[in-house]
Scaffold this active site. Sequence first.
Site, PDB file in Angstrom:
ATOM      1  N   PRO A  49       0.815  -1.214   0.000  1.00 54.97           N
ATOM      2  CG  PRO A  49       0.111  -0.921   2.201  1.00 54.97           C
ATOM      3  CD  PRO A  49       0.878  -1.861   1.309  1.00 54.97           C
ATOM      4  CG  ASP A  88       0.707   2.610   5.014  1.00 54.21           C
ATOM      5  OD1 ASP A  88       0.023   2.247   5.981  1.00 54.21           O
ATOM      6  OD2 ASP A  88       1.935   2.811   5.085  1.00 54.21           O
ATOM      7  CD1 TRP A 608       7.686   0.933   9.751  1.00 54.66           C
ATOM      8  CD2 TRP A 608       7.114   0.065   7.769  1.00 54.66           C
ATOM      9  NE1 TRP A 608       8.275   1.683   8.780  1.00 54.66           N
ATOM     10  CE2 TRP A 608       7.945   1.183   7.556  1.00 54.66           C
ATOM     11  CE3 TRP A 608       6.631  -0.643   6.666  1.00 54.66           C
ATOM     12  CZ2 TRP A 608       8.302   1.603   6.285  1.00 54.66           C
ATOM     13  CZ3 TRP A 608       6.987  -0.218   5.404  1.00 54.66           C
ATOM     14  CH2 TRP A 608       7.813   0.902   5.219  1.00 54.66           C
ATOM     15  CD  GLN A 644       8.818  -0.171   1.509  1.00 55.39           C
ATOM     16  OE1 GLN A 644       8.456  -0.704   2.548  1.00 55.39           O
ATOM     17  NE2 GLN A 644       8.748   1.128   1.336  1.00 55.39           N
ATOM     18  CD1 TRP A 648       4.246  -4.125   3.660  1.00 53.82           C
ATOM     19  CD2 TRP A 648       4.835  -4.742   1.598  1.00 53.82           C
ATOM     20  NE1 TRP A 648       3.169  -4.732   3.097  1.00 53.82           N
ATOM     21  CE2 TRP A 648       3.500  -5.124   1.824  1.00 53.82           C
ATOM     22  CE3 TRP A 648       5.423  -5.031   0.361  1.00 53.82           C
ATOM     23  CZ2 TRP A 648       2.747  -5.768   0.861  1.00 53.82           C
ATOM     24  CZ3 TRP A 648       4.671  -5.674  -0.605  1.00 53.82           C
ATOM     25  CH2 TRP A 648       3.343  -6.042  -0.350  1.00 53.82           C
ATOM     26  CE  LYS A 681      16.812   9.571  -2.210  1.00 49.77           C
ATOM     27  NZ  LYS A 681      17.033   9.263  -0.812  1.00 49.77           N
ATOM     28  CE  LYS A 684       7.025  16.324  -5.485  1.00 46.63           C
ATOM     29  NZ  LYS A 684       6.542  15.636  -4.288  1.00 46.63           N
TER      30      LYS A 684
END
Length: 1131
Positions: A49, A88, A608, A644, A648, A681, A684
């Site tokens: 999610p 999530d 988590w 993750q 996750w 990386k 914005k």
Amino acid sequence: MSGKYPEYKHLNLAQINQDILEFWKNDESFKKSITSREGAPGFVFYEGPPSANGKPGIHHVMARAIKDIFCRFKTLQGYQVNRKAGWDTHGLPVELGVEKELGITKEDIGKSISIEEYNEACKKAVMRYTDIWNDLTEKMGYWVDMDDPYITYKPKYMESVWWLLKQMWEKDLIYKGYTIQPYSPKAGTGLSSHELNMPGSYRDVKDTSAIAQFIAQKDAKFQAVFGDAVADDDQVYYIAWTTTPWTLPSNTALTVGPKIEYQMVDSYNPYTGIRQKVVLAKNLVSKYFKPEGAELDMEAYKLGDKVAPWRVVWEGHGRDLENLRYEQLLDWAQPYEGAENAFRIILGDFVTTEDGTGIVHTAPTFGADDAKVAREANPPVPPMLVLDENDNPVPLVDLQGRFREGIGPFGGWYVKNEYYADGEAPDKSVDVEISIQLKERNQAFKVEKYNHSYPHCWRTDKPVLYYPLDSWFIRVSAEKEKMVSLNKTINWKPKSTGEGRFGNWLENANDWNLSRSRYWGIPLPIWSTEDGSERRIFGSVAELKTACDEAVAKGLMEKHPFADFKEGDMSEENYNQVDLHRHVVDDIVLVSESGKPMRREADLIDVWFDSGSMPYAQWHYPFENKEQIDQLTPADFIAEGVDQTRGWFYTLHAISSLVFDRVAYKNVVSNGLVLDKNGAKMSKRLGNAVDPFTTIEKYGSDPVRWYMISNASPWDNLKFDLAGVEEVKRRFFGTLYNTYSFFALYANIDGFEYDAEKETEWSNRPELDRWILSRLQELIRTVEQHFNDYEPTKAARAIEYFVDEELSNWYVRLNRRRFWKGEMSEDKQMAYETLFYCLRSLAQMISPIAPFFADRLYQDLNPGKAESVHISKWPALAEDAIDSHLNERMAMARNLTSMVLSLRKKERIRVRQPLQKIMVPALSDEKAELLASIKDILLAEVNVKELEILREVEGVLVKSIKPDFKKLGPRFGKHMKQVAAAIREFDQAQISALENEGHYELEINGEMQSIEASDVEIHTEDIPGWLVMSENKLTVALDIHIDEDLKSEGMARELVNRIQNLRKDSGLEVTDRIEVQLLEDAALKEALTKNQDYVKTEVLADSISWKSEDFEGEEIDFEDVKSKLSLRKSH
RNA sequence: AGUCCCGUAGCUCAGCUGGUUAGAGCGCUACACUGAUAAUGUAGAGGUCCGCAGUUCAAGUCUGCGCGGGACUACCA
């Protein structure tokens, strides 16, 4: 002409994107792709999610493309692939966003804003960008069920989470303990790591640091370790450094590095002048003892001497020191339990000899490392906790940052002077006072000011304290081995992430700290009496409701929020009236067995845990779907970013291992990052982030997806460059589109229609058809295998090669004439069928990666059907169509062609100019046959009249010989170089001898060795007197002599070329017939007399006439020819 | 600090269990093709395979130590 197969002017992938989306919507293709597999075996996929409180980036396209690819592929293979979207919704980022927006801080919650209002704001904020996410999901072609997503804040979801937690509780895997956390005494609150990482938090400060001397206990173990190095009346100390002397009263252990070398040094205390022996790391001895001292007389020292004499009297490793005991440094208090295990040396890998002494002062109540190493020691070292007036264990320092009253001489003092109000701080801080005491008692080895950077609370500007705070834990460490062994059954892509990063993480798994002291999240379903003696956990709303009823009956509450909840009613209406968030459950007071009130433990559950619960909670397990759970878990496949691994991937694995004793997923792809084209990386802030929407809008989703997948393996970081997307579009999609256009153009002219019933037997088709079909079958096999192995990049590259090199650049190019000459014929029919079949199979094979274009192509090839490619079945593999002999032959033809073209190029002879002959040597009958079989193709491609196959009997061939290292290497070992040299020296006679007799005797180091023919490679590289090229064991010679006939023919071809150009420029239809006029030119006329028929057929000319006087026309000028050309349509 | 990934042509990447001319695409240069044509082909130039050491008859490939880039996790006694 409007044909059956749609023709397009241009390839517009962005448009196709939109059209196909429209089609999918109307056709409900996604739904069909699942319903059409009803009853088929399932392929279980879990969607991780995302949190919708931020906008999606281009990296989400990457991650989701991977998920999509395998779900689509498995669907093609016939599996039913249900996939439920999810959101999530809890967690700190959401809360921080809301706080910022409302202009409040954590303290305001419950005061200036009610928790209910606050949670309501969070609920809204978290779904803010849902539409944008859904939009991207749709536009990028990620098929997932967005109509019925699981949402972690929904009561049903939360109820399942509670249930899971209760299962762990019942396995005794949940306990309350403490963790050392950054804590601000002034603000009275713990600080999250993100608060600590805020700019300006770390500041350079000057603190009093001390090296304290801990008196060694001379027990039997001590004697065994140090033996003769120590006399009975020697004073022996372990010395350890600290920058926070106020933690010394809380010391309960010393930690050494097991592999670090230590020494015991005989010398004097610098403050008292007392003779003593101290233990410290060998590397650091020179830091505290001057080299001159090693030479001085040991006895000749008095206090104040600049250099003290010293000697090393013992040396050993840290592990030798394990469990040695020492006397408590400052006996202000004793641990309330386990004191017998305190005050000993333990081992810790984190110890370094960078600074300090290599022996680390360990106070488990005030250091995270300390707590960990103390807990892990065997037996565990107790923390310095004492019992307060309520008999609760507490550290020596209270939550305000003061020593507790009655603890040592500094009861009531703040541990740092910064915590006092202005003007109230004592002259000397606790750190300084303690240091002075130590000096006086011969317990200080060194005291000095020390500069270091230390974190400060961003709200109060005061230094942070590391402080033990209550937390709830899952005893993951108890199940470590199970988790490790289960992990070994999981197929990780890449393998190294599973074995390395994830595997190591599991081996060192710490207990999972569940507690979060926030508001927007799933509350811990644990109620306790005030003294903590009675506790109860709830695994469902119904249980809680019953307990509430009881409490109401006992008069602890007037009413409770679940009064209308109907147990066992799974309807949405029933659950919609329930809320399990803090603002509801915090008000619930229950009654314990002994009749005391119970309140909820204040913490929330780590988010988590929410996402790790999704395999069960998304189905409201076990309240609903209980029977199907075996079909829904574990997942066959999951995919997320490598970030993750400890998120996750870990929580899924932990929860599944602990509650169900099995893996949560069988195959997992962890993709790398998407960086900008320079490898930085994307952010914005820097403005280098690529917007997924504009990118897809401009290029369409397919080339973006194809680029991401084909450029590098998904687990490598991707340097995302739009130029790469352009290239994919041009080279791959452009070529495929062109191939289709070519097919459609002629198929429509000839009225071809594919009919599976009437298809010609493959085995009866011409060689080129059989070849491309054979290669196609190999491709189907390869691609299927790569997809099955979760290697999408290899699949994509194999397809690219086939489309570009084999289908377009060889099959279509060589077959053009079959398509455009004459009327419909059986041969033509077969050509169409072959190309059609290749294209349709390709549409299916590319559909997992490029779902839009694939569907366009597939539907265009099946006009009138309007069935999505994604519902079709993966092309059946026709093993028997694979003809490896044919493949080999064609590979040779392609090789030779490219070599001849290269020769022509070197001699600057254009391909239009026919040449007489090429020669290719063949050393074996086999090869000669091969060559003969590709003769026609080869000659046509390179525009040469004849192929001569040179056999060795003709005696013109020069052979060369090369050892086969792989065969000879193991046999000759060291002598390999000699053997290789000897073989290279062979002359033509020796080579012939070896060939004829099958072996050759060779003298190596005085021994005769036999070389077999199979130990060497023999081939020809030269044909004396010819223009030759040699490559890949092939050699070709070209006759570049051009006689009159060849020249005329070349000129005729040249003329054809000009006429064709003019035809096209004049806008004539491909099928129009023409009349040609030429201005008189001797050379041209001469050339044309021999080739008139050829020219006429080529250009569909009814007549060619010569004009003597000038006329309006196209100037033509090549070789010796200067003329003019005009043409008109015949009537 | 630990763990993991990556380092091969100007750029993006192949290179299987070690085997002897290290490959492809893009870009560049030149040429060709021209009824697939806003397409295509061919060739050329371009490499101390990050460095050092080792194992081996043989290392881009295996081992160790470094260097550089990146990610995650933890922490500074």
